[in-house]
Design a protein around this motif. Structure first.
Motif, PDB file in Angstrom:
ATOM      1  N   THR A  27       3.898  -0.554 -17.998  1.00 44.70           N
ATOM      2  CA  THR A  27       4.934  -1.474 -17.539  1.00 44.70           C
ATOM      3  C   THR A  27       4.712  -2.878 -18.096  1.00 44.70           C
ATOM      4  O   THR A  27       5.319  -3.831 -17.640  1.00 44.70           O
ATOM      5  CB  THR A  27       4.950  -1.536 -16.004  1.00 44.70           C
ATOM      6  OG1 THR A  27       3.637  -1.925 -15.567  1.00 44.70           O
ATOM      7  CG2 THR A  27       5.321  -0.197 -15.409  1.00 44.70           C
ATOM      8  N   GLY A  28       3.826  -2.996 -19.068  1.00 47.69           N
ATOM      9  CA  GLY A  28       3.452  -4.322 -19.590  1.00 47.69           C
ATOM     10  C   GLY A  28       4.606  -5.018 -20.270  1.00 47.69           C
ATOM     11  O   GLY A  28       5.480  -4.396 -20.872  1.00 47.69           O
ATOM     12  N   GLU A  29       4.593  -6.327 -20.188  1.00 43.08           N
ATOM     13  CA  GLU A  29       5.627  -7.160 -20.786  1.00 43.08           C
ATOM     14  C   GLU A  29       5.204  -7.501 -22.217  1.00 43.08           C
ATOM     15  O   GLU A  29       4.461  -8.447 -22.448  1.00 43.08           O
ATOM     16  CB  GLU A  29       5.808  -8.430 -19.943  1.00 43.08           C
ATOM     17  CG  GLU A  29       6.883  -9.367 -20.424  1.00 43.08           C
ATOM     18  CD  GLU A  29       8.205  -8.669 -20.704  1.00 43.08           C
ATOM     19  OE1 GLU A  29       8.651  -8.724 -21.855  1.00 43.08           O
ATOM     20  OE2 GLU A  29       8.787  -8.087 -19.768  1.00 43.08           O
ATOM     21  N   THR A  30       5.652  -6.688 -23.170  1.00 38.19           N
ATOM     22  CA  THR A  30       5.240  -6.874 -24.563  1.00 38.19           C
ATOM     23  C   THR A  30       6.200  -7.750 -25.360  1.00 38.19           C
ATOM     24  O   THR A  30       5.881  -8.139 -26.478  1.00 38.19           O
ATOM     25  CB  THR A  30       5.140  -5.504 -25.272  1.00 38.19           C
ATOM     26  OG1 THR A  30       6.428  -4.877 -25.228  1.00 38.19           O
ATOM     27  CG2 THR A  30       4.104  -4.608 -24.607  1.00 38.19           C
ATOM     28  N   ASP A  31       7.361  -8.055 -24.799  1.00 41.70           N
ATOM     29  CA  ASP A  31       8.390  -8.770 -25.566  1.00 41.70           C
ATOM     30  C   ASP A  31       7.901 -10.104 -26.132  1.00 41.70           C
ATOM     31  O   ASP A  31       8.199 -10.443 -27.275  1.00 41.70           O
ATOM     32  CB  ASP A  31       9.645  -9.017 -24.716  1.00 41.70           C
ATOM     33  CG  ASP A  31      10.439  -7.741 -24.479  1.00 41.70           C
ATOM     34  OD1 ASP A  31      10.049  -6.690 -25.032  1.00 41.70           O
ATOM     35  OD2 ASP A  31      11.433  -7.799 -23.741  1.00 41.70           O
ATOM     36  N   ARG A  32       7.150 -10.855 -25.339  1.00 42.53           N
ATOM     37  CA  ARG A  32       6.678 -12.171 -25.791  1.00 42.53           C
ATOM     38  C   ARG A  32       5.784 -12.025 -27.022  1.00 42.53           C
ATOM     39  O   ARG A  32       5.963 -12.721 -28.023  1.00 42.53           O
ATOM     40  CB  ARG A  32       5.927 -12.874 -24.654  1.00 42.53           C
ATOM     41  CG  ARG A  32       5.299 -14.192 -25.022  1.00 42.53           C
ATOM     42  CD  ARG A  32       4.522 -14.780 -23.845  1.00 42.53           C
ATOM     43  NE  ARG A  32       3.600 -13.840 -23.224  1.00 42.53           N
ATOM     44  CZ  ARG A  32       2.333 -13.656 -23.616  1.00 42.53           C
ATOM     45  NH1 ARG A  32       1.856 -14.322 -24.637  1.00 42.53           N
ATOM     46  NH2 ARG A  32       1.558 -12.799 -22.983  1.00 42.53           N
ATOM     47  N   PHE A  37       5.187 -12.483 -32.764  1.00 43.66           N
ATOM     48  CA  PHE A  37       4.713 -11.853 -34.001  1.00 43.66           C
ATOM     49  C   PHE A  37       5.836 -11.830 -35.042  1.00 43.66           C
ATOM     50  O   PHE A  37       5.628 -12.183 -36.209  1.00 43.66           O
ATOM     51  CB  PHE A  37       4.236 -10.428 -33.705  1.00 43.66           C
ATOM     52  CG  PHE A  37       3.960  -9.607 -34.939  1.00 43.66           C
ATOM     53  CD1 PHE A  37       2.770  -9.748 -35.634  1.00 43.66           C
ATOM     54  CD2 PHE A  37       4.894  -8.682 -35.403  1.00 43.66           C
ATOM     55  CE1 PHE A  37       2.516  -8.995 -36.774  1.00 43.66           C
ATOM     56  CE2 PHE A  37       4.641  -7.930 -36.536  1.00 43.66           C
ATOM     57  CZ  PHE A  37       3.454  -8.082 -37.223  1.00 43.66           C
ATOM     58  N   LEU A  38       7.027 -11.427 -34.634  1.00 41.62           N
ATOM     59  CA  LEU A  38       8.142 -11.285 -35.572  1.00 41.62           C
ATOM     60  C   LEU A  38       8.638 -12.618 -36.117  1.00 41.62           C
ATOM     61  O   LEU A  38       9.012 -12.713 -37.277  1.00 41.62           O
ATOM     62  CB  LEU A  38       9.308 -10.558 -34.890  1.00 41.62           C
ATOM     63  CG  LEU A  38       9.116  -9.064 -34.666  1.00 41.62           C
ATOM     64  CD1 LEU A  38      10.213  -8.533 -33.749  1.00 41.62           C
ATOM     65  CD2 LEU A  38       9.118  -8.321 -35.990  1.00 41.62           C
ATOM     66  N   SER A  39       8.659 -13.643 -35.292  1.00 44.75           N
ATOM     67  CA  SER A  39       9.345 -14.875 -35.697  1.00 44.75           C
ATOM     68  C   SER A  39       8.446 -15.882 -36.408  1.00 44.75           C
ATOM     69  O   SER A  39       8.936 -16.869 -36.942  1.00 44.75           O
ATOM     70  CB  SER A  39      10.018 -15.522 -34.488  1.00 44.75           C
ATOM     71  OG  SER A  39       9.046 -15.853 -33.517  1.00 44.75           O
ATOM     72  N   THR A  40       7.151 -15.643 -36.466  1.00 44.69           N
ATOM     73  CA  THR A  40       6.237 -16.595 -37.091  1.00 44.69           C
ATOM     74  C   THR A  40       6.022 -16.241 -38.554  1.00 44.69           C
ATOM     75  O   THR A  40       5.683 -15.097 -38.862  1.00 44.69           O
ATOM     76  CB  THR A  40       4.872 -16.570 -36.363  1.00 44.69           C
ATOM     77  OG1 THR A  40       5.098 -16.847 -34.987  1.00 44.69           O
ATOM     78  CG2 THR A  40       3.916 -17.596 -36.933  1.00 44.69           C
TER      79      THR A  40
END
Length: 192
Positions: A27-32, A37-40
């Motif tokens: 149930t971990g919140e991985t979105d952040r 990772f994607l935007s940097t």
């Protein structure tokens, strides 16, 4: 070519060809972590989703203010679920989360047709195992890791740790250059 990681407790940069395993609670919140990772330090990104639809991925990118112009989404869920889908330049589809050859092929097409700093996020390896099996999922992961190496790109691969036994976890961990371990409280440990 080096890439900034922008994930706490990890090296500042990693070389192209690096694959990172993101271990997380079911149930971990991985979105952040995923969107940082994607935007940097990225010119083009491929978001492979075996867990959510392209529409949900688009909403996530929008919510976290990731530049969607640079994103290609590979949706492995909508076809199987019978949702309406319109292939476009930035949204691709494969038939189901167990269409591992299709996922690898679309990753190859993305990497061969883009330039600059490319990132791939695969959410999630756990779903690939669920829909096929651990051996086939591992083969697909290996194929994508080889493509990252070949094209000087980097990748983040999601794996829900509570779902897999210790041997399976150890087997997947061993395939990656770095492991980011997200705990239930949101803290991050890493091993590179």
């Amino acid at each position: 070519m080096d890439y900034q990681l922008a994930i706490e407790n990890t090296p500042d940069t990693v070389p192209g060809g690096t694959g990172v395993l993101l271990l997380h609670p079911s149930t971990g919140e991985t979105d952040r972590i995923d969107t940082d990772f994607l935007s940097t330090d990225t010119d083009e990104m491929l978001v492979i989703s075996t867990r959510t639809t392209a529409r949900e991925v688009r909403q996530k990118l929008e919510h976290y203010e990731v530049d969607e112009e640079r994103a290609t989404i590979l949706d492995a869920l909508s076809v199987e679920r019978g949702y309406t889908r319109r292939q476009s330049e930035n949204v691709k589809y494969v038939s189901a989360p167990d269409d591992l050859d299709g996922i690898v092929d679309e990753t190859r097409v993305f990497l061969e047709s883009t330039e600059g700093k490319r990132r791939v996020s695969l959410d999630s390896v756990t779903e690939m195992v669920y829909y096929s099996d651990a051996e086939r999922a591992a083969e697909a992961v290996d194929a994508i890791l080889e493509l990252l190496e070949e094209h000087d790109a980097v990748g983040l691969f999601h794996l829900a740790k509570g779902v897999h036994d210790d041997d399976e976890l150890a087997d997947f961990r061993a395939r990656f250059d770095g492991v980011v371990d997200l705990s239930e409280d949101g803290s991050v440990d890493a091993d590179f």
